[in-house]
Design a protein around this motif. Structure first.
Motif, mmCIF file in Angstrom:
data_model
loop_
_atom_site.group_PDB
_atom_site.id
_atom_site.type_symbol
_atom_site.label_atom_id
_atom_site.label_comp_id
_atom_site.label_asym_id
_atom_site.label_seq_id
_atom_site.Cartn_x
_atom_site.Cartn_y
_atom_site.Cartn_z
ATOM 1 N N ALA A 133 -33.666 -1.424 13.107
ATOM 2 C CA ALA A 133 -33.170 -1.554 14.480
ATOM 3 C C ALA A 133 -32.406 -2.862 14.642
ATOM 4 C CB ALA A 133 -34.335 -1.477 15.467
ATOM 5 N N GLY A 134 -31.919 -3.394 13.518
ATOM 6 C CA GLY A 134 -31.095 -4.585 13.562
ATOM 7 C C GLY A 134 -31.841 -5.853 13.200
ATOM 8 N N HIS A 135 -31.118 -6.959 13.290
ATOM 9 C CA HIS A 135 -31.654 -8.261 12.920
ATOM 10 C C HIS A 135 -31.383 -9.263 14.022
ATOM 11 C CE1 HIS A 135 -30.858 -6.140 9.109
ATOM 12 N NE2 HIS A 135 -32.038 -6.638 8.811
ATOM 13 N N GLU A 136 -32.160 -10.313 13.995
ATOM 14 C CA GLU A 136 -32.021 -11.377 14.981
ATOM 15 C C GLU A 136 -32.207 -12.698 14.246
ATOM 16 O OE1 GLU A 136 -34.357 -12.881 19.010
ATOM 17 O OE2 GLU A 136 -34.867 -10.965 18.092
ATOM 18 N N MET A 137 -31.314 -13.639 14.501
ATOM 19 C CA MET A 137 -31.371 -14.944 13.863
ATOM 20 C C MET A 137 -32.095 -15.937 14.772
ATOM 21 S SD MET A 137 -29.862 -14.087 11.134
ATOM 22 C CE MET A 137 -29.943 -15.692 10.363
ATOM 23 N N CYS A 138 -32.769 -16.896 14.147
ATOM 24 C CA CYS A 138 -33.472 -17.917 14.909
ATOM 25 C C CYS A 138 -33.456 -19.221 14.121
ATOM 26 C CB CYS A 138 -34.920 -17.481 15.176
ATOM 27 S SG CYS A 138 -35.885 -18.693 16.101
ATOM 28 N N ASP A 139 -33.069 -20.290 14.802
ATOM 29 C CA ASP A 139 -33.101 -21.611 14.166
ATOM 30 C C ASP A 139 -33.960 -22.606 14.958
ATOM 31 O OD1 ASP A 139 -31.438 -22.039 16.352
ATOM 32 O OD2 ASP A 139 -29.693 -22.623 15.168
ATOM 33 N N ASP A 140 -34.802 -22.089 15.824
ATOM 34 C CA ASP A 140 -35.708 -22.924 16.620
ATOM 35 C C ASP A 140 -36.753 -23.560 15.688
ATOM 36 O OD1 ASP A 140 -38.105 -23.684 18.076
ATOM 37 O OD2 ASP A 140 -37.305 -22.588 19.792
ATOM 38 N N PRO A 141 -36.813 -24.889 15.621
ATOM 39 C CA PRO A 141 -37.752 -25.549 14.701
ATOM 40 C C PRO A 141 -39.210 -25.142 14.902
ATOM 41 C CG PRO A 141 -36.162 -27.135 15.536
ATOM 42 C CD PRO A 141 -35.958 -25.860 16.321
ATOM 43 N N ALA A 142 -39.628 -24.904 16.136
ATOM 44 C CA ALA A 142 -41.022 -24.513 16.384
ATOM 45 C C ALA A 142 -41.306 -23.120 15.814
ATOM 46 C CB ALA A 142 -41.335 -24.558 17.878
ATOM 47 N N VAL A 143 -40.362 -22.211 15.958
ATOM 48 C CA VAL A 143 -40.530 -20.856 15.434
ATOM 49 C C VAL A 143 -40.492 -20.893 13.902
ATOM 50 C CG1 VAL A 143 -39.559 -18.513 15.388
ATOM 51 C CG2 VAL A 143 -39.562 -19.836 17.526
ATOM 52 N N ILE A 144 -39.608 -21.690 13.352
ATOM 53 C CA ILE A 144 -39.528 -21.842 11.893
ATOM 54 C C ILE A 144 -40.837 -22.388 11.352
ATOM 55 C CG2 ILE A 144 -38.432 -23.215 10.064
ATOM 56 C CD1 ILE A 144 -35.781 -22.803 11.696
ATOM 57 N N LYS A 145 -41.401 -23.382 12.016
ATOM 58 C CA LYS A 145 -42.668 -23.956 11.569
ATOM 59 C C LYS A 145 -43.789 -22.911 11.625
ATOM 60 C CE LYS A 145 -45.856 -27.759 12.448
ATOM 61 N NZ LYS A 145 -46.148 -28.958 13.247
ATOM 62 N N LEU A 146 -43.862 -22.162 12.726
ATOM 63 C CA LEU A 146 -44.883 -21.125 12.878
ATOM 64 C C LEU A 146 -44.753 -20.049 11.797
ATOM 65 C CD1 LEU A 146 -46.343 -19.515 15.922
ATOM 66 C CD2 LEU A 146 -45.109 -18.007 14.391
ATOM 67 N N CYS A 147 -43.544 -19.577 11.581
ATOM 68 C CA CYS A 147 -43.330 -18.504 10.600
ATOM 69 C C CYS A 147 -43.537 -18.991 9.177
ATOM 70 C CB CYS A 147 -41.938 -17.906 10.775
ATOM 71 S SG CYS A 147 -41.761 -16.979 12.325
ATOM 72 N N GLY A 148 -43.117 -20.214 8.890
ATOM 73 C CA GLY A 148 -43.340 -20.773 7.559
ATOM 74 C C GLY A 148 -44.827 -20.934 7.274
ATOM 75 N N ALA A 149 -45.569 -21.413 8.251
ATOM 76 C CA ALA A 149 -47.023 -21.573 8.083
ATOM 77 C C ALA A 149 -47.704 -20.216 7.922
ATOM 78 C CB ALA A 149 -47.609 -22.329 9.272
ATOM 79 N N ALA A 150 -47.257 -19.218 8.681
ATOM 80 C CA ALA A 150 -47.829 -17.873 8.557
ATOM 81 C C ALA A 150 -47.582 -17.328 7.154
ATOM 82 C CB ALA A 150 -47.223 -16.937 9.608
ATOM 83 N N PHE A 151 -46.364 -17.468 6.656
ATOM 84 C CA PHE A 151 -46.061 -16.981 5.310
ATOM 85 C C PHE A 151 -46.943 -17.680 4.279
ATOM 86 C CE2 PHE A 151 -44.136 -17.163 1.180
ATOM 87 C CZ PHE A 151 -43.752 -15.848 0.959
ATOM 88 N N GLU A 152 -47.061 -18.984 4.362
ATOM 89 C CA GLU A 152 -47.856 -19.730 3.368
ATOM 90 C C GLU A 152 -49.327 -19.326 3.425
ATOM 91 O OE1 GLU A 152 -46.561 -21.238 0.907
ATOM 92 O OE2 GLU A 152 -44.527 -21.316 1.698
ATOM 93 N N ALA A 153 -49.848 -19.058 4.618
ATOM 94 C CA ALA A 153 -51.241 -18.614 4.741
ATOM 95 C C ALA A 153 -51.422 -17.250 4.074
ATOM 96 C CB ALA A 153 -51.652 -18.552 6.213
ATOM 97 N N VAL A 154 -50.465 -16.360 4.269
ATOM 98 C CA VAL A 154 -50.523 -15.048 3.625
ATOM 99 C C VAL A 154 -50.398 -15.222 2.112
ATOM 100 C CG1 VAL A 154 -49.289 -12.847 3.338
ATOM 101 C CG2 VAL A 154 -49.656 -13.784 5.634
ATOM 102 N N TRP A 155 -49.461 -16.013 1.680
ATOM 103 C CA TRP A 155 -49.205 -16.219 0.246
ATOM 104 C C TRP A 155 -50.451 -16.748 -0.468
ATOM 105 C CZ3 TRP A 155 -45.374 -14.565 -2.694
ATOM 106 C CH2 TRP A 155 -45.217 -15.105 -3.965
ATOM 107 N N GLU A 156 -51.116 -17.668 0.179
ATOM 108 C CA GLU A 156 -52.313 -18.275 -0.416
ATOM 109 C C GLU A 156 -53.408 -17.240 -0.671
ATOM 110 O OE1 GLU A 156 -55.599 -21.297 1.256
ATOM 111 O OE2 GLU A 156 -53.555 -22.120 1.195
ATOM 112 N N ARG A 157 -53.560 -16.280 0.228
ATOM 113 C CA ARG A 157 -54.614 -15.264 0.114
ATOM 114 C C ARG A 157 -54.202 -14.043 -0.703
ATOM 115 N NH1 ARG A 157 -57.384 -14.724 6.076
ATOM 116 N NH2 ARG A 157 -57.882 -16.938 6.257
ATOM 117 N N ALA A 158 -52.930 -13.822 -0.799
ATOM 118 C CA ALA A 158 -52.428 -12.578 -1.372
ATOM 119 C C ALA A 158 -52.618 -12.516 -2.890
ATOM 120 C CB ALA A 158 -50.955 -12.413 -1.017
#
Length: 174
Positions: free
Chosen positions: A141-166
């Protein structure tokens, strides 16, 4: 801040210098470009040489990107037992790994205490996110770009938490 106009993936990855991470959280994707491969896999139960050739542009892009020093990592959160689509994805993931992409799998039941974004995403060099939007049946359904530092920090932390457990791809069974 979210932006609706999204550069092509090729442009985004070409501008990437250190890392490209991908978080996938759906059990079914109905992306048109994969329909023929998925149908072929369902019919014969394996990734065929024809399917490998269809994937060649992606695999070449991964090789080129990793070859210039960009770490490409993909984490998939999946329900268990896995869906038919996830079995298909798993069957072809060895190709991603051979091309240089690191892939891990996290059973959804192990992600209950993680704060996760609402959409799949790519994060480029910890500076730019490309969210992927999908319909209920998994069509793009398309893509959306985001360069908001707070959103980047949240998403980066979420990915790393998943990566650590995966579980690394080579040890994850479906």
């Amino acid at each position: 801040m979210p932006r609706n106009s999204a550069p092509s993936f090729s442009e985004l990855i070409a501008g990437c210098h250190r890392s490209a991470i991908h978080l996938e959280m759906r059990d079914v994707y109905g992306v048109a470009s994969e329909a023929e491969d998925f149908a072929e896999w369902k019919a014969c139960g394996t990734i065929t040489a024809t399917s490998v050739e269809r994937r060649r542009p992606w695999l070449d892009l991964v090789r080129e990107t990793v070859g210039r020093g960009v770490a490409m990592r993909r984490a998939r959160i999946v329900s268990t037992p896995v869906s038919e689509y996830i079995r298909y994805e798993h069957a072809g993931t060895y190709l991603n790994a051979e091309a240089g992409e690191s892939v891990r799998w996290l059973p959804r039941r192990l992600a209950s205490d993680l704060a996760l974004p609402g959409n799949d995403l790519w994060l480029f060099d910890d500076r730019l996110i490309r969210f992927g939007h999908f319909t209920g049946d998994g069509a793009s359904a398309g893509h959306e770009m985001c360069d908001d530092p707070a959103v980047i920090k949240l998403c980066g932390a979420a990915f790393e938490a998943v990566w650590e457990r995966a579980v690394p791809h080579e040890r994850f069974t479906v």
